[in-house]
Design an enzyme around this catalytic site. Structure first.
Site, short mmCIF file in Angstrom:
data_model
loop_
_atom_site.label_atom_id
_atom_site.label_comp_id
_atom_site.label_asym_id
_atom_site.label_seq_id
_atom_site.Cartn_x
_atom_site.Cartn_y
_atom_site.Cartn_z
N TYR A 155 0.87 -1.19 0.00
CA TYR A 155 0.00 0.00 0.00
C TYR A 155 0.89 1.22 0.00
O TYR A 155 1.84 1.32 0.77
CB TYR A 155 -0.88 -0.01 1.25
CG TYR A 155 -1.78 1.21 1.39
CD1 TYR A 155 -2.84 1.43 0.51
CD2 TYR A 155 -1.58 2.12 2.42
CE1 TYR A 155 -3.68 2.53 0.66
CE2 TYR A 155 -2.41 3.22 2.58
CZ TYR A 155 -3.46 3.42 1.69
OH TYR A 155 -4.28 4.51 1.85
N ASP A 250 9.43 2.96 -0.39
CA ASP A 250 8.38 3.60 0.41
C ASP A 250 8.56 3.18 1.87
O ASP A 250 8.16 2.09 2.28
CB ASP A 250 7.00 3.19 -0.11
CG ASP A 250 5.88 3.83 0.69
OD1 ASP A 250 6.16 4.58 1.65
OD2 ASP A 250 4.70 3.58 0.34
N LYS A 282 4.31 8.93 8.82
CA LYS A 282 4.06 8.32 10.12
C LYS A 282 5.05 8.81 11.19
O LYS A 282 4.91 9.92 11.67
CB LYS A 282 4.00 6.80 9.97
CG LYS A 282 2.83 6.43 9.03
CD LYS A 282 2.44 4.97 8.98
CE LYS A 282 1.12 4.84 8.23
NZ LYS A 282 1.15 4.02 7.04
C1 LIG Z 1 0.46 4.51 5.69
C2 LIG Z 1 1.22 4.31 4.43
C3 LIG Z 1 1.09 5.18 3.34
C4 LIG Z 1 0.06 6.28 3.32
O1 LIG Z 1 0.31 7.26 4.27
P1 LIG Z 1 -0.93 8.21 4.71
O2 LIG Z 1 -0.27 9.20 5.62
O3 LIG Z 1 -1.93 7.34 5.37
O4 LIG Z 1 -1.46 8.84 3.47
C5 LIG Z 1 1.92 5.01 2.26
N1 LIG Z 1 2.83 4.01 2.24
C6 LIG Z 1 2.97 3.15 3.26
C7 LIG Z 1 4.00 2.07 3.17
C8 LIG Z 1 2.16 3.26 4.38
O5 LIG Z 1 2.27 2.37 5.37
#
Ligand SMILES: *Cc1c(COP(=O)(O)O)cnc(C)c1O
Length: 446
Positions: A155, A250, A282
């Site tokens: 994701y 990511d 995060k």
């Molecule tokens: C949570 C997450 C996102 C999205 O971040 P948001 O702040 O919720 O938009 C993108 N990539 C990874 C790997 C994530 O865990």
């Protein structure tokens, strides 16, 4: 209740949470502002949170829970960590936003660059979604190519082109992507199985000179925790370099989580193995909304106002968010020899302790763990990709989740979300969690 350990056998009263949920459903689809919060994957009613401190959440009915999702990752230092709270209070007194540059942005950028040398230049945004979306735009501009390779179960936020086979919330709801994403956009995304290099080679062979970038979670968290196979990340780097495609790592979830320098440090993606672009989120915001995309200087200089790639944000680099991020990252850096070994030890004890209770109760369960992120998959056999994760008994996970919640342990409310703990979790919380799991598995057997 027929149990020896009365401290963990209470059933929580959630009357007030229930009333708040009723009202929320009038105004928010599903009663929530982000779908997985609705608990549809595990059943039961989601408690409403009043406050949290250290390792504990307190709901609107006064129930207390040990927190194993940490606001989905950011709360690595525990809730209401005093240095973070004080930094936010101090910043707020000087006004919540200016829309002009502040020293705090440079302060946080210096710390990020120190932890992530691959991030030579960066931009702050307000979410992980924005970070990955912007990184993709930059990769397309830099390469003059359109196709993006991602991996099933990874994701990267909810931008159109990245919602193809996107794990977690999407998998939880059984939506194969999302309605509202034009096929023309989805067709530019190739979703391949994770940990399978031959699929990557085949994609490059089938689309010569057309793939702009490969984006991945270096440790998957959004299909449950799935570590990269030995050498997988280094080989992806070598293949993308050979093919003239960019590698976007990511680290929105793994950044500052699996190590101070994230998966890039843990798996030594340095020097000639360094990724072209890294995305963060995060933890880097300390609980406030922050995302980052950054990497090679010459790529980042393609952004406006220096270059032709447009990207902007009214609240980007917001001073409150910068202060929370700076307090968090500074604490992690200054105490890394204390924090990361503690996270490793407590996560190992909690994750393996619960797995041992499952084994004792003959519940088939596979534990994947990298540092303080892990998943108990309710299935036998290894989980190396999304297909193997999807074989899990999600109904059994749901029963386990409800039984744990009733005993004051709040696990992530989906089989396909990684669990986390933070610096405030200690032996006491681990012991209570293992005891709760013992009862939950026993209850299931009866
Ligand atoms: C949570 C997450 C996102 C999205 O971040 P948001 O702040 O919720 O938009 C993108 N990539 C990874 C790997 C994530 O865990």
């Amino acid at each position: 209740m027929h149990s020896h350990d009365s401290s963990t056998t209470w059933r929580s009263n959630r009357t007030r949470s229930h009333a708040l949920q009723q009202r929320a459903e009038r105004f928010f689809p599903g009663g929530v502002n982000s779908p997985v919060r609705a608990f549809r994957a595990v059943g039961g009613a989601p408690p409403f949170i009043d406050r949290a401190e250290g390792a504990y959440l307190y709901d609107a009915d006064g129930n207390r829970y040990i927190d194993y999702f940490g606001s989905w990752g950011p709360m690595i230092l525990g809730h209401a960590f005093p240095p973070v709270v004080e930094a936010i209070e101090r910043a707020a007194r000087n006004s919540a936003s200016f829309g002009a540059s502040t020293a705090a942005e440079g302060d946080l950028a210096e710390r990020i660059n120190a932890c992530y040398p691959a991030v030579e230049k960066m931009r702050f945004v307000s979410s992980g979604t924005e970070a990955t979306m912007s990184a993709i735009r930059l990769a397309r501009a830099a390469t003059g190519r359109n196709i993006i390779v991602k991996f099933e179960g990874c994701y990267h936020g909810h931008a159109d082109g990245l919602l193809v086979k996107a794990g977690s919330g999407v998998a939880t709801f059984g939506i194969p992507g999302s309605a509202g994403v034009p096929e023309a956009v989805a067709h530019l995304t190739l979703a391949l199985p994770y940990n399978d290099l031959s699929a990557v080679e085949a994609a490059f062979a089938a689309h010569p000179g057309a793939i702009a970038a490969v984006i991945l979670e270096p440790v998957v968290g959004n299909a449950g925790c799935i570590p990269p196979a030995e050498g997988y990340l280094a080989r992806l780097r070598a293949i993308t370099r050979r093919e003239g495609a960019l590698l976007i790592v990511d680290e929105v979830m793994t950044g500052f989580r699996v190590a101070l320098g994230g998966a890039v440090q843990l798996y030594r993606l340095v020097a000639d193995r360094a990724p072209d672009l890294v995305t963060l989120g995060k933890i880097v915001g300390g609980g406030l909304p922050v995302g980052v995309f950054g990497g090679k200087r010459e790529l980042m200089d393609l952004l406006a106002p220096l270059g032709p790639v447009y990207q902007a944000g009214t609240l980007s680099g917001n001073p409150l968010a910068m202060s929370a991020g700076l307090a968090t990252i500074t604490y992690l850096e200054e105490n890394k020899d204390k924090v990361y070994p503690h996270l490793e030890a407590t996560a190992k004890a909690a994750a393996e302790g619960v797995a041992a209770e499952a084994e004792r109760a003959s519940v088939p369960l596979t534990l994947n763990r990298v540092g303080s992120m892990w998943t108990w998959f309710f299935k036998p056999g290894p989980v190396r990709n999304y297909g193997e994760a999807a074989e899990s008994d999600t109904a059994a996970f749901g029963r386990f989740h409800r039984a744990m919640l009733d005993r004051g342990v709040w696990l992530p409310p989906s089989q396909f979300e990684a669990a986390f703990l933070g610096f405030a979790h200690a032996d006491e919380e681990v012991q209570a969690t293992v005891a709760a799991a013992r009862q939950a598995f026993a209850e299931r057997a009866n």
